[in-house]
Design a protein around this motif. Structure first.
Motif, PDB file in Angstrom:
ATOM      1  N   SER A   1      12.891   7.220  -4.759  1.00  0.00           N
ATOM      2  CA  SER A   1      13.707   7.534  -5.935  1.00  0.00           C
ATOM      3  C   SER A   1      15.116   6.964  -5.799  1.00  0.00           C
ATOM      4  N   LEU A   2      15.668   7.055  -4.584  1.00  0.00           N
ATOM      5  CA  LEU A   2      17.016   6.531  -4.352  1.00  0.00           C
ATOM      6  C   LEU A   2      17.055   5.025  -4.580  1.00  0.00           C
ATOM      7  N   LEU A   3      16.083   4.312  -4.001  1.00  0.00           N
ATOM      8  CA  LEU A   3      16.069   2.858  -4.150  1.00  0.00           C
ATOM      9  C   LEU A   3      15.685   2.444  -5.566  1.00  0.00           C
ATOM     10  N   GLY A   4      14.793   3.230  -6.186  1.00  0.00           N
ATOM     11  CA  GLY A   4      14.356   2.903  -7.534  1.00  0.00           C
ATOM     12  C   GLY A   4      15.430   3.066  -8.594  1.00  0.00           C
ATOM     13  N   SER A   5      16.440   3.895  -8.294  1.00  0.00           N
ATOM     14  CA  SER A   5      17.527   4.080  -9.264  1.00  0.00           C
ATOM     15  C   SER A   5      18.333   2.805  -9.470  1.00  0.00           C
ATOM     16  N   ALA A   6      18.095   1.801  -8.628  1.00  0.00           N
ATOM     17  CA  ALA A   6      18.758   0.506  -8.828  1.00  0.00           C
ATOM     18  C   ALA A   6      18.338  -0.139 -10.137  1.00  0.00           C
ATOM     19  N   ASP A   7      17.237   0.339 -10.749  1.00  0.00           N
ATOM     20  CA  ASP A   7      16.832  -0.142 -12.083  1.00  0.00           C
ATOM     21  C   ASP A   7      17.992  -0.076 -13.074  1.00  0.00           C
TER      22      ASP A   7
ATOM     23  N   ILE B   1      21.223  -0.049 -12.499  1.00  0.00           N
ATOM     24  CA  ILE B   1      22.268  -1.023 -12.176  1.00  0.00           C
ATOM     25  C   ILE B   1      21.853  -2.414 -12.626  1.00  0.00           C
ATOM     26  N   PHE B   2      20.592  -2.797 -12.351  1.00  0.00           N
ATOM     27  CA  PHE B   2      20.108  -4.117 -12.742  1.00  0.00           C
ATOM     28  C   PHE B   2      20.132  -4.285 -14.263  1.00  0.00           C
ATOM     29  N   ALA B   3      19.720  -3.238 -14.984  1.00  0.00           N
ATOM     30  CA  ALA B   3      19.706  -3.315 -16.449  1.00  0.00           C
ATOM     31  C   ALA B   3      21.110  -3.504 -17.007  1.00  0.00           C
ATOM     32  N   LEU B   4      22.075  -2.766 -16.446  1.00  0.00           N
ATOM     33  CA  LEU B   4      23.461  -2.914 -16.894  1.00  0.00           C
ATOM     34  C   LEU B   4      23.999  -4.316 -16.609  1.00  0.00           C
ATOM     35  N   LEU B   5      23.736  -4.818 -15.405  1.00  0.00           N
ATOM     36  CA  LEU B   5      24.215  -6.152 -15.036  1.00  0.00           C
ATOM     37  C   LEU B   5      23.602  -7.230 -15.921  1.00  0.00           C
ATOM     38  N   LEU B   6      22.285  -7.158 -16.130  1.00  0.00           N
ATOM     39  CA  LEU B   6      21.612  -8.179 -16.932  1.00  0.00           C
ATOM     40  C   LEU B   6      22.066  -8.131 -18.386  1.00  0.00           C
ATOM     41  N   GLN B   7      22.266  -6.914 -18.916  1.00  0.00           N
ATOM     42  CA  GLN B   7      22.728  -6.817 -20.297  1.00  0.00           C
ATOM     43  C   GLN B   7      24.115  -7.406 -20.463  1.00  0.00           C
ATOM     44  N   ASN B   8      25.013  -7.095 -19.525  1.00  0.00           N
ATOM     45  CA  ASN B   8      26.388  -7.590 -19.638  1.00  0.00           C
ATOM     46  C   ASN B   8      26.513  -9.083 -19.348  1.00  0.00           C
TER      47      ASN B   8
ATOM     48  N   ASP C   1      20.365   1.459 -21.894  1.00  0.00           N
ATOM     49  CA  ASP C   1      20.313   2.875 -22.270  1.00  0.00           C
ATOM     50  C   ASP C   1      18.917   3.448 -22.044  1.00  0.00           C
ATOM     51  N   ILE C   2      17.890   2.648 -22.386  1.00  0.00           N
ATOM     52  CA  ILE C   2      16.514   3.105 -22.196  1.00  0.00           C
ATOM     53  C   ILE C   2      16.234   3.332 -20.717  1.00  0.00           C
ATOM     54  N   ASN C   3      16.672   2.393 -19.876  1.00  0.00           N
ATOM     55  CA  ASN C   3      16.456   2.533 -18.434  1.00  0.00           C
ATOM     56  C   ASN C   3      17.128   3.786 -17.888  1.00  0.00           C
ATOM     57  N   THR C   4      18.366   4.025 -18.342  1.00  0.00           N
ATOM     58  CA  THR C   4      19.095   5.196 -17.858  1.00  0.00           C
ATOM     59  C   THR C   4      18.408   6.483 -18.279  1.00  0.00           C
ATOM     60  N   LEU C   5      18.017   6.569 -19.562  1.00  0.00           N
ATOM     61  CA  LEU C   5      17.373   7.785 -20.067  1.00  0.00           C
ATOM     62  C   LEU C   5      15.985   7.985 -19.451  1.00  0.00           C
ATOM     63  N   SER C   6      15.241   6.895 -19.281  1.00  0.00           N
ATOM     64  CA  SER C   6      13.892   7.039 -18.729  1.00  0.00           C
ATOM     65  C   SER C   6      13.934   7.412 -17.254  1.00  0.00           C
TER      66      SER C   6
ATOM     67  N   ALA D   1      26.363   6.101 -14.164  1.00  0.00           N
ATOM     68  CA  ALA D   1      26.808   6.533 -12.834  1.00  0.00           C
ATOM     69  C   ALA D   1      26.416   7.990 -12.571  1.00  0.00           C
ATOM     70  N   LEU D   2      26.507   8.845 -13.607  1.00  0.00           N
ATOM     71  CA  LEU D   2      26.139  10.251 -13.440  1.00  0.00           C
ATOM     72  C   LEU D   2      24.645  10.415 -13.156  1.00  0.00           C
ATOM     73  N   VAL D   3      23.821   9.629 -13.871  1.00  0.00           N
ATOM     74  CA  VAL D   3      22.377   9.699 -13.635  1.00  0.00           C
ATOM     75  C   VAL D   3      22.041   9.225 -12.224  1.00  0.00           C
ATOM     76  N   ILE D   4      22.685   8.125 -11.793  1.00  0.00           N
ATOM     77  CA  ILE D   4      22.463   7.624 -10.434  1.00  0.00           C
ATOM     78  C   ILE D   4      22.897   8.675  -9.413  1.00  0.00           C
ATOM     79  N   CYS D   5      24.039   9.324  -9.653  1.00  0.00           N
ATOM     80  CA  CYS D   5      24.518  10.374  -8.740  1.00  0.00           C
ATOM     81  C   CYS D   5      23.527  11.528  -8.659  1.00  0.00           C
ATOM     82  N   SER D   6      22.934  11.895  -9.798  1.00  0.00           N
ATOM     83  CA  SER D   6      21.954  12.994  -9.795  1.00  0.00           C
ATOM     84  C   SER D   6      20.731  12.628  -8.960  1.00  0.00           C
ATOM     85  N   VAL D   7      20.292  11.366  -9.061  1.00  0.00           N
ATOM     86  CA  VAL D   7      19.148  10.913  -8.262  1.00  0.00           C
ATOM     87  C   VAL D   7      19.495  10.910  -6.782  1.00  0.00           C
ATOM     88  N   VAL D   8      20.714  10.442  -6.458  1.00  0.00           N
ATOM     89  CA  VAL D   8      21.152  10.399  -5.062  1.00  0.00           C
ATOM     90  C   VAL D   8      21.235  11.806  -4.477  1.00  0.00           C
TER      91      VAL D   8
END
Length: 280
Positions: free
Chosen positions: A214-220, A222-229, A47-52, A245-252
């Motif tokens: 910014s596009l490549l950095g948004s993978a943060d 995805i990585f945070a979600l995968l590692l948490q799960n 959540d922190i990664n997504t919000l930040s 997904a919405l935040v990633i879409c906004s960055v894209v």
């Protein structure tokens, strides 16, 4: 520091206005990092990664306000996507039912504090990026390595003040044996890796288009979600996945819009140069 001294760079140079901007830049960078680390106590890392990472959109919004730029179509699309993403990730109680949490025994008001810290880290990071670009673009004497050193120095000052607060105000006893434990050694390794990540970030911004970064950095996210799960007992619910997904879409959307805009500008410049050459 050794790199800066070896290159004979000035540690704090420029005009009085540039010196003030350097101090604010290092201060906002350090404050954003501290807020990010404090938010970990109250909410999940994903959540922190997504919000930040909403800092990408806030950077564009602040640049529109400060430089009075006309907002592009990509910005107008990305902003509501980001806001919706924040709502789905934070999942306020008046809109969603309570969600499972990895951080135990945390009251709702402290979780709200954690979300506020994460958003504060995003906003301070956005201000830091704008100041960083302003300093680099307006002066050839101010180097990225110097700004990186100033950020590290600001962090050191904050951490020393924190130790004084713990020892003299809270009167917390610190055992020197803990500095020889495997936990401290692991924390030291993580800190070194964090510094390396910051250096790589600056090098990538210097060598690549900011929108591509910014596009490549948004993978943060995805990585945070995968590692948490994978490594924790808490699984991200459907709403949190939608928010990420919405935040990633906004960055894209924002990144692609920026790339198209830059290419159109470069195309127009080339056309004007060719016309001038034909006239000559």
């Amino acid at each position: 520091l050794s790199f800066v001294l070896n290159k004979h760079y000035t540690l704090l140079g420029g005009t009085i206005w540039q010196i003030c901007l350097q101090i604010i830049c290092s201060g906002t960078g350090a404050l954003g990092f501290v807020l990010f680390c404090l938010a970990v106590r109250y909410i999940e890392l994903s959540d922190i990664n997504t919000l930040s990472y909403t800092r990408v959109v806030w950077t564009v919004v602040l640049s529109v306000i400060v430089y009075r730029e006309r907002p592009s179509t990509g910005t107008l699309i990305a902003l509501p996507l980001t806001l919706l993403g924040v709502i789905f990730v934070t999942q306020p109680n008046f809109l969603f039912t309570s969600k499972p949490t990895l951080v135990k025994n945390i009251d709702d008001k402290f979780r709200i504090l954690g979300y506020a810290m994460a958003l504060g880290a995003a906003l301070t990071s956005a201000i830091n990026v704008l100041l960083f670009k302003q300093l680099i673009s307006t002066s050839t004497d101010i180097k990225t390595s110097v700004l990186n050193f100033q950020f590290a120095l600001a962090m050191l000052v904050i951490l020393i003040l924190n130790q004084f607060y713990k020892i003299f105000y809270i009167q917390l006893t610190i055992s020197w044996i803990s500095f020889l434990s495997w936990r401290f050694l692991l924390a030291a390794v993580v800190c070194v890796l964090t510094i390396s990540a910051g250096i790589f970030t600056q090098k990538s911004i210097k060598r690549e288009h900011p929108a591509v970064y910014s596009l490549l950095g948004s993978a943060d996210i995805i990585f945070a979600l995968l590692l948490q799960n994978i490594f924790t007992s808490v699984q991200s619910n459907f709403y949190a996945l939608i928010g990420s997904a919405l935040v990633i879409c906004s960055v894209v959307v924002l990144g692609i819009s920026r790339i198209i805009t830059e290419r159109n500008i470069q195309k127009k410049i080339k056309e004007n140069v060719n016309k001038n050459n034909e006239i000559c």
